[in-house]
Write an enzyme that holds these catalytic residues in place. Structure first.
Site, PDB file in Angstrom:
ATOM      1  N   GLU A  61      -2.412  -4.587  -3.695  1.00  0.00           N
ATOM      2  CA  GLU A  61      -2.428  -4.380  -2.239  1.00  0.00           C
ATOM      3  C   GLU A  61      -3.806  -3.927  -1.754  1.00  0.00           C
ATOM      4  O   GLU A  61      -4.098  -3.976  -0.554  1.00  0.00           O
ATOM      5  CB  GLU A  61      -1.390  -3.305  -1.850  1.00  0.00           C
ATOM      6  CG  GLU A  61       0.059  -3.767  -1.948  1.00  0.00           C
ATOM      7  CD  GLU A  61       0.550  -3.916  -3.400  1.00  0.00           C
ATOM      8  OE1 GLU A  61       0.153  -3.091  -4.253  1.00  0.00           O
ATOM      9  OE2 GLU A  61       1.287  -4.880  -3.672  1.00  0.00           O
ATOM     10  N   ASN A  62      -4.671  -3.475  -2.677  1.00  0.00           N
ATOM     11  CA  ASN A  62      -5.962  -2.925  -2.249  1.00  0.00           C
ATOM     12  C   ASN A  62      -6.926  -3.983  -1.684  1.00  0.00           C
ATOM     13  O   ASN A  62      -7.932  -3.634  -1.081  1.00  0.00           O
ATOM     14  CB  ASN A  62      -6.651  -2.165  -3.395  1.00  0.00           C
ATOM     15  CG  ASN A  62      -6.037  -0.809  -3.672  1.00  0.00           C
ATOM     16  OD1 ASN A  62      -6.085  -0.298  -4.785  1.00  0.00           O
ATOM     17  ND2 ASN A  62      -5.459  -0.194  -2.652  1.00  0.00           N
ATOM     18  N   GLY A 114     -11.038   8.489  -0.830  1.00  0.00           N
ATOM     19  CA  GLY A 114     -11.547   8.200   0.511  1.00  0.00           C
ATOM     20  C   GLY A 114     -11.550   9.451   1.369  1.00  0.00           C
ATOM     21  O   GLY A 114     -12.557   9.779   2.021  1.00  0.00           O
ATOM     22  N   ASP A 147      -5.377   9.235  -6.368  1.00  0.00           N
ATOM     23  CA  ASP A 147      -5.421   9.047  -4.923  1.00  0.00           C
ATOM     24  C   ASP A 147      -6.265  10.135  -4.259  1.00  0.00           C
ATOM     25  O   ASP A 147      -6.327  11.266  -4.760  1.00  0.00           O
ATOM     26  CB  ASP A 147      -3.978   9.077  -4.389  1.00  0.00           C
ATOM     27  CG  ASP A 147      -3.865   8.426  -3.031  1.00  0.00           C
ATOM     28  OD1 ASP A 147      -4.845   7.800  -2.576  1.00  0.00           O
ATOM     29  OD2 ASP A 147      -2.800   8.555  -2.410  1.00  0.00           O
TER      30      ASP A 147
HETATM   31  C1  FPP Z   1      -7.502   5.850  -4.294  1.00  0.00           C
HETATM   32  O1  FPP Z   1      -8.153   6.624  -3.342  1.00  0.00           O
HETATM   33  C2  FPP Z   1      -8.466   5.326  -5.244  1.00  0.00           C
HETATM   34  C3  FPP Z   1      -8.755   4.010  -5.487  1.00  0.00           C
HETATM   35  C4  FPP Z   1      -8.118   2.886  -4.788  1.00  0.00           C
HETATM   36  C5  FPP Z   1      -9.770   3.610  -6.465  1.00  0.00           C
HETATM   37  C6  FPP Z   1      -9.781   4.479  -7.656  1.00  0.00           C
HETATM   38  C7  FPP Z   1     -10.822   4.041  -8.550  1.00  0.00           C
HETATM   39  C8  FPP Z   1     -11.581   4.862  -9.294  1.00  0.00           C
HETATM   40  C9  FPP Z   1     -11.515   6.331  -9.258  1.00  0.00           C
HETATM   41  C10 FPP Z   1     -12.522   4.260 -10.218  1.00  0.00           C
HETATM   42  C11 FPP Z   1     -11.909   4.160 -11.591  1.00  0.00           C
HETATM   43  C12 FPP Z   1     -12.635   3.144 -12.324  1.00  0.00           C
HETATM   44  C13 FPP Z   1     -12.518   2.843 -13.637  1.00  0.00           C
HETATM   45  C14 FPP Z   1     -13.155   1.599 -14.127  1.00  0.00           C
HETATM   46  C15 FPP Z   1     -11.812   3.698 -14.593  1.00  0.00           C
HETATM   47  P1  FPP Z   1      -8.073   6.157  -1.835  1.00  0.00           P
HETATM   48  O2  FPP Z   1      -9.253   5.298  -1.554  1.00  0.00           O
HETATM   49  O3  FPP Z   1      -6.764   5.518  -1.579  1.00  0.00           O
HETATM   50  O4  FPP Z   1      -8.216   7.508  -1.098  1.00  0.00           O
HETATM   51  P2  FPP Z   1      -7.512   7.898   0.287  1.00  0.00           P
HETATM   52  O5  FPP Z   1      -6.036   7.911   0.045  1.00  0.00           O
HETATM   53  O6  FPP Z   1      -8.069   9.258   0.558  1.00  0.00           O
HETATM   54  O7  FPP Z   1      -7.937   6.878   1.296  1.00  0.00           O
END
Ligand code: FPP
Length: 241
Positions: free
Chosen positions: A66-67, A22, A19
């Site tokens: 949920e994404n 973003g 997490d």
């Molecule tokens: C959460 O951060 C992250 C995700 C929803 C995507 C994670 C995916 C990767 C790191 C790529 C991995 C890929 C492979 C194929 C292994 P967020 O977007 O929820 O961050 P935030 O909480 O700061 O908004």
């Protein structure tokens, strides 16, 4: 697979809720996808570090059921990122002994993405150094519901006696039927929630919530978290002699 009491040692199976991508990007004035790209680089480093710490199984939460509620631009950017990552990393993962598999409902994913997922699973199917499982369109409740549906079909077809259904029976129908239960679940970015990740499988897992945003989560911090795990006593509901 069921968990048995283990002596104090490093975790065999580590699951990670990655997490904070973003926020990491936004704090740099960049679009969120910039953070996801940085996140992928961390996945590679952490997977490479696993054998040094005796971690045989690593399961990462890449996209939840949920994404889909995110903006269309972010969702399609993530899907493209997954496909590119799988294609560009396939050869290295194969050479490094990583077996890649996916959990989640793949029927709802784009056909091109599904094809590269199938290809890398087949390509790396003989590897056994590290088992990387990527949760993609995965939700713990959705997984249990899909497993129950498959199990119900077998009962209706007369292949399974309903009286014989127990935890082991249901576990055989879960997406994770090929995995041991996780010993440790790490979540980055300071949030202390499990967000529908491996609900069934984490019944006896230890949890570690760290403040670091995923793109900043170094192999050194990973090593510290694993060391901390080694000092915990896991009793699985029993008492210490
Ligand atoms: C959460 O951060 C992250 C995700 C929803 C995507 C994670 C995916 C990767 C790191 C790529 C991995 C890929 C492979 C194929 C292994 P967020 O977007 O929820 O961050 P935030 O909480 O700061 O908004």
């Amino acid at each position: 697979m069921s968990s048995q009491p283990t002596p104090r040692s490093g975790p065999h199976h580590v699951a990670v809720i990655m997490d904070g991508n973003g926020r990491w990007a936004q704090s740099r004035g960049q679009p969120r996808l910039f953070g996801h790209h940085a996140g992928v680089r961390r996945v590679k480093e952490i997977v490479r570090a696993c054998p040094d710490h005796g971690v045989k199984y690593m399961t990462v939460f890449a996209f939840s059921t949920e994404n889909w509620k995110r903006t269309q631009a972010e969702v399609s950017g993530l899907m493209k990122l997954f496909r590119r990552y799988i294609q560009s990393e396939a050869r290295d993962l194969l050479a490094e002994g990583v077996r890649v598999r996916f959990i989640g409902d793949r029927l709802k994913l784009d056909a091109k993405l599904r094809r590269v997922m199938d290809e890398i699973e087949l390509l790396t199917s003989r590897n056994d150094r590290v088992h990387l499982t990527v949760a993609l369109n995965y939700g713990g409740r959705d997984e249990v519901a899909r497993a129950t549906q498959r199990l119900a079909r077998e009962v209706a077809a007369g292949n399974i006696d309903p009286e014989s259904v127990d935890e082991t029976t249901l576990a055989r129908f879960l997406d994770t039927c090929f995995l041991p239960d996780p010993d440790l679940v790490i979540r980055t970015s300071g949030e202390a929630r499990i967000s529908n990740f491996l609900l069934w499988q984490s019944a006896y897992a230890e949890y570690e919530f760290v403040d670091t945003l995923w793109p900043d989560f170094t192999t050194a911090e990973f090593a510290r978290v694993l060391e901390g795990f080694g000092t915990r006593e896991r009793r699985f509901g029993a008492v210490t002699a």
